[in-house]
Enzyme design. Structure first.
Site, PDB file in Angstrom:
ATOM      1  N   CYS A  15      42.583  39.163  36.215  1.00  0.00           N
ATOM      2  CA  CYS A  15      43.970  39.404  35.891  1.00  0.00           C
ATOM      3  C   CYS A  15      44.343  38.902  34.509  1.00  0.00           C
ATOM      4  O   CYS A  15      43.686  38.047  33.937  1.00  0.00           O
ATOM      5  CB  CYS A  15      44.888  38.686  36.884  1.00  0.00           C
ATOM      6  SG  CYS A  15      44.575  39.108  38.581  1.00  0.00           S
ATOM      7  N   GLY A  41      42.383  43.685  33.256  1.00  0.00           N
ATOM      8  CA  GLY A  41      42.604  44.308  34.547  1.00  0.00           C
ATOM      9  C   GLY A  41      43.138  45.709  34.390  1.00  0.00           C
ATOM     10  O   GLY A  41      44.109  45.916  33.657  1.00  0.00           O
ATOM     11  N   ASN A 115      46.749  34.528  37.696  1.00  0.00           N
ATOM     12  CA  ASN A 115      45.364  34.779  37.292  1.00  0.00           C
ATOM     13  C   ASN A 115      44.540  33.609  37.803  1.00  0.00           C
ATOM     14  O   ASN A 115      44.769  32.476  37.389  1.00  0.00           O
ATOM     15  CB  ASN A 115      45.268  34.882  35.763  1.00  0.00           C
ATOM     16  CG  ASN A 115      43.836  35.040  35.261  1.00  0.00           C
ATOM     17  OD1 ASN A 115      43.559  34.716  34.112  1.00  0.00           O
ATOM     18  ND2 ASN A 115      42.939  35.527  36.080  1.00  0.00           N
ATOM     19  N   GLY A 116      43.597  33.900  38.688  1.00  0.00           N
ATOM     20  CA  GLY A 116      42.760  32.829  39.214  1.00  0.00           C
ATOM     21  C   GLY A 116      42.393  33.106  40.650  1.00  0.00           C
ATOM     22  O   GLY A 116      42.498  34.232  41.135  1.00  0.00           O
ATOM     23  N   CYS A 249      36.638  28.240  31.637  1.00  0.00           N
ATOM     24  CA  CYS A 249      35.585  29.224  31.958  1.00  0.00           C
ATOM     25  C   CYS A 249      34.862  29.665  30.685  1.00  0.00           C
ATOM     26  O   CYS A 249      35.437  30.323  29.820  1.00  0.00           O
ATOM     27  CB  CYS A 249      36.226  30.430  32.634  1.00  0.00           C
ATOM     28  SG  CYS A 249      35.090  31.817  32.825  1.00  0.00           S
ATOM     29  N   TYR A 255      32.376  36.864  27.245  1.00  0.00           N
ATOM     30  CA  TYR A 255      32.564  38.265  27.621  1.00  0.00           C
ATOM     31  C   TYR A 255      34.008  38.696  27.864  1.00  0.00           C
ATOM     32  O   TYR A 255      34.438  39.738  27.385  1.00  0.00           O
ATOM     33  CB  TYR A 255      31.716  38.554  28.873  1.00  0.00           C
ATOM     34  CG  TYR A 255      31.960  39.890  29.516  1.00  0.00           C
ATOM     35  CD1 TYR A 255      31.723  41.071  28.821  1.00  0.00           C
ATOM     36  CD2 TYR A 255      32.418  39.983  30.828  1.00  0.00           C
ATOM     37  CE1 TYR A 255      31.942  42.307  29.412  1.00  0.00           C
ATOM     38  CE2 TYR A 255      32.640  41.218  31.424  1.00  0.00           C
ATOM     39  CZ  TYR A 255      32.398  42.369  30.715  1.00  0.00           C
ATOM     40  OH  TYR A 255      32.630  43.584  31.295  1.00  0.00           O
ATOM     41  N   CYS A 395      31.178  33.628  41.099  1.00  0.00           N
ATOM     42  CA  CYS A 395      32.332  32.841  40.646  1.00  0.00           C
ATOM     43  C   CYS A 395      33.332  32.704  41.782  1.00  0.00           C
ATOM     44  O   CYS A 395      33.575  33.656  42.530  1.00  0.00           O
ATOM     45  CB  CYS A 395      33.011  33.532  39.464  1.00  0.00           C
ATOM     46  SG  CYS A 395      34.471  32.647  38.901  1.00  0.00           S
ATOM     47  N   CYS A 446      33.409  25.168  32.433  1.00  0.00           N
ATOM     48  CA  CYS A 446      32.727  25.591  33.653  1.00  0.00           C
ATOM     49  C   CYS A 446      31.592  26.515  33.242  1.00  0.00           C
ATOM     50  O   CYS A 446      31.803  27.469  32.479  1.00  0.00           O
ATOM     51  CB  CYS A 446      33.688  26.328  34.585  1.00  0.00           C
ATOM     52  SG  CYS A 446      32.838  26.971  36.070  1.00  0.00           S
ATOM     53  N   CYS A 449      28.323  29.703  36.996  1.00  0.00           N
ATOM     54  CA  CYS A 449      27.552  30.915  37.326  1.00  0.00           C
ATOM     55  C   CYS A 449      26.196  30.915  36.621  1.00  0.00           C
ATOM     56  O   CYS A 449      25.336  31.728  36.959  1.00  0.00           O
ATOM     57  CB  CYS A 449      28.355  32.182  37.041  1.00  0.00           C
ATOM     58  SG  CYS A 449      29.151  32.210  35.448  1.00  0.00           S
TER      59      CYS A 449
HETATM   60  S1  SF4 Z   1      31.733  30.324  37.626  1.00  0.00           S
HETATM   61 FE1  SF4 Z   1      31.317  31.440  35.681  1.00  0.00          FE
HETATM   62  S2  SF4 Z   1      32.879  33.076  35.572  1.00  0.00           S
HETATM   63 FE2  SF4 Z   1      33.564  31.563  37.133  1.00  0.00          FE
HETATM   64  S3  SF4 Z   1      34.910  30.134  36.025  1.00  0.00           S
HETATM   65 FE3  SF4 Z   1      32.852  29.239  35.992  1.00  0.00          FE
HETATM   66  S4  SF4 Z   1      31.913  30.026  34.070  1.00  0.00           S
HETATM   67 FE4  SF4 Z   1      33.714  31.289  34.501  1.00  0.00          FE
END
Ligand code: SF4
Length: 479
Positions: A15, A41, A115-116, A249, A255, A395, A446, A449
């Site tokens: 989003c 989105g 968004n989240g 993130c 990306y 994610c 984060c 992934c």
């Molecule tokens: S898991 Fe990957 S896509 Fe999800 S918030 Fe963490 S870095 Fe971003």
């Protein structure tokens, strides 16, 4: 069209959110803001506006320009508006998934754009239902609304804080009562949110590109755990939540975000050029041309070219006119999907050793077709370079991802993937290089992934995605 329609196997952001307070053209500006956020989105869009007494909303399925192609904006009067663009994560493009949600409760109307993803939404919903709440939808955003409505605190702001103290997960929220706009970001800071000014009006948006379009100035990022309140008395900032380590993130930089945005305090374009340079250092190769998988692979390919000295070329043209109707057609037609969207430029690749740069490799289905296409058009060698580490986890924080089993890097190693893709070599950016690119912020992102190191414990696989709302019936809705 944006990169996700081109690559249905890629990660998708869920989003984009937008809000503006203090401009008589609020709904029109929200429309512009959502246009700028369209890449976040494309399943649906909505705007809610308040004239100080009444909140009106309009939303529909499809692109912003399609949803607001008629008289919709003229009905959205007032000097305050919030907006939302979204993906469906359920596979059904349900209108009821489309935000902003507008509800009426004992204190009046409330609109919310989110968004989240709320990680403990299922548990909270069970608790609320046990206390007698009746849910109209299965959305995690509705859980937040129920928590606000059920709070015993006296003011709206205290009820909102009370609600969010019970919530674990990722949220960049924009909320609106009849006369107040609130922007709030979770304490981890997973998803982006910025604050800007356009004359006397306050603006909030997922990305700075939405500010730039309307001539608004960036004031600052909404900080992780910050709540910004804007009303007739001006703007104020609260930090009502316990502090958490920042975990923005990292995929936003790799990306999701638009290259002309500044996200988490860093220009996205420059970051992606840097990732391409690091990738070239890490995985050099003798070749004749570096080409991107357009559009999202372009900055990384430029960086790779600059660092390696191998000329950059536009070896693949992308059609920007392939609509969503081509995303999931019949199996027979689906095989033409990549050809519809990407077309090789023979003079750039024929007889050449080609480095192909892309920003992620999720299932591998698109890149496999790209490699075949390039070989069919005369490339003599194909060396794939990915400006991200292997994707090994789903994610849980607001991004639509395949299940872990569907991720190619969980099933095979680099050599196996290279063989599957029929490439001559394959090189991923390492986690160490990704952290180098983060500079002084290394460790504050984060990366779950890529590493499996989840800041908040994930819920069981079956419940991981943002919960779908019930199936929709009509293509447009006015609220
Ligand atoms: S898991 Fe990957 S896509 Fe999800 S918030 Fe963490 S870095 Fe971003």
């Amino acid at each position: 069209m944006t990169s996700d329609t081109l690559r249905p196997d890629a990660f998708r952001d869920e989003c984009g959110v937008f809000g503006i307070f203090g401009d008589s053209e609020a709904a029109n500006l929200a429309y512009l803001g959502l246009h700028a956020l369209q890449h976040r989105g494309q399943e649906g869009a909505g705007i809610a506006a308040s004239d100080g007494r009444l909140i009106r909303a309009s939303r529909g399925r499809g692109l912003v320009g399609d949803v607001f192609g008629g008289q919709e904006l003229a009905n959205l009067t007032g000097n305050m508006a919030i907006g939302h663009v979204r993906y469906s994560t359920s596979g059904e493009a349900s209108l009821r998934n489309v935000q902003p949600f507008v509800v009426r409760y004992r204190d009046g109307q409330l609109a919310v754009a989110h968004n989240g993803n709320i990680v403990n939404a299922t548990q909270l919903r069970d608790e609320l239902e046990a206390e007698g709440s009746i849910f109209a939808t299965s959305s995690d955003t509705e859980v937040i609304l129920h928590l606000i409505a059920g709070s015993t605190q006296e003011t709206f702001i205290n009820r909102l804080v009370d609600a969010l103290l019970r919530v674990e997960g990722a949220y960049s929220l924009v909320l609106m009562t009849e006369n107040t706009m609130v922007a709030v970001r979770d304490p981890w800071g997973f998803r982006p949110l910025v604050l800007g000014k356009r004359g006397d009006a306050w603006v909030v948006a997922s990305e700075t590109c939405a500010l730039g379009l309307m001539g608004a100035e960036l004031v600052r990022e909404v900080a992780p755990g910050e709540m910004v309140i804007v009303d007739g008395d001006g703007e104020q900032s609260l930090r009502p939540f316990p502090r958490r380590p920042r975990r923005a993130c990292v995929f936003e930089h790799i990306y999701f975000a638009r290259p002309d945005s500044t996200v988490f305090g860093r220009p996205v374009y420059d970051t992606r050029i840097g990732l391409g340079k690091l990738l070239s250092e890490e995985h050099p190769i003798e070749a004749d041309v570096v080409i991107p998988v357009p559009d999202s692979g372009v900055p990384g390919a430029l960086g790779y070219s600059q660092e390696s000295g191998i000329p950059y070329g536009l070896g693949l043209m992308r059609s920007h006119y392939v609509g969503r109707t081509f995303i999931e057609p019949s199996q027979q037609i689906r095989d033409f999907g990549v050809k519809l969207k990407l077309s090789p430029i023979k003079s750039v690749i024929a007889g050449k050793r080609v480095v192909v740069v892309d920003d992620s490799l999720v299932r591998g289905t698109t890149l496999r077709k790209v490699v075949r296409m390039l070989r069919d058009h005369g490339a003599t060698e194909i060396h794939l370079r990915i400006t991200a580490p292997p994707t090994v986890g789903s994610c849980y924080y607001g991004v639509d991802t395949p299940t872990r089993d569907e991720l190619i890097a969980t099933r095979m190693g680099v050599e196996g993937i290279c063989e599957y893709l029929n490439a001559d070599s394959l090189g991923y950016l390492s986690i160490a290089s990704l952290r180098r690119s983060e500079g002084e912020d290394a460790g504050r992102f984060c990366e779950a992934c890529f590493t499996g190191d989840y800041p908040i414990d994930p819920v069981p696989e079956g419940a991981r995605k943002q919960m779908p709302l019930f199936v929709e019936d009509s293509p447009t809705e006015k609220a």
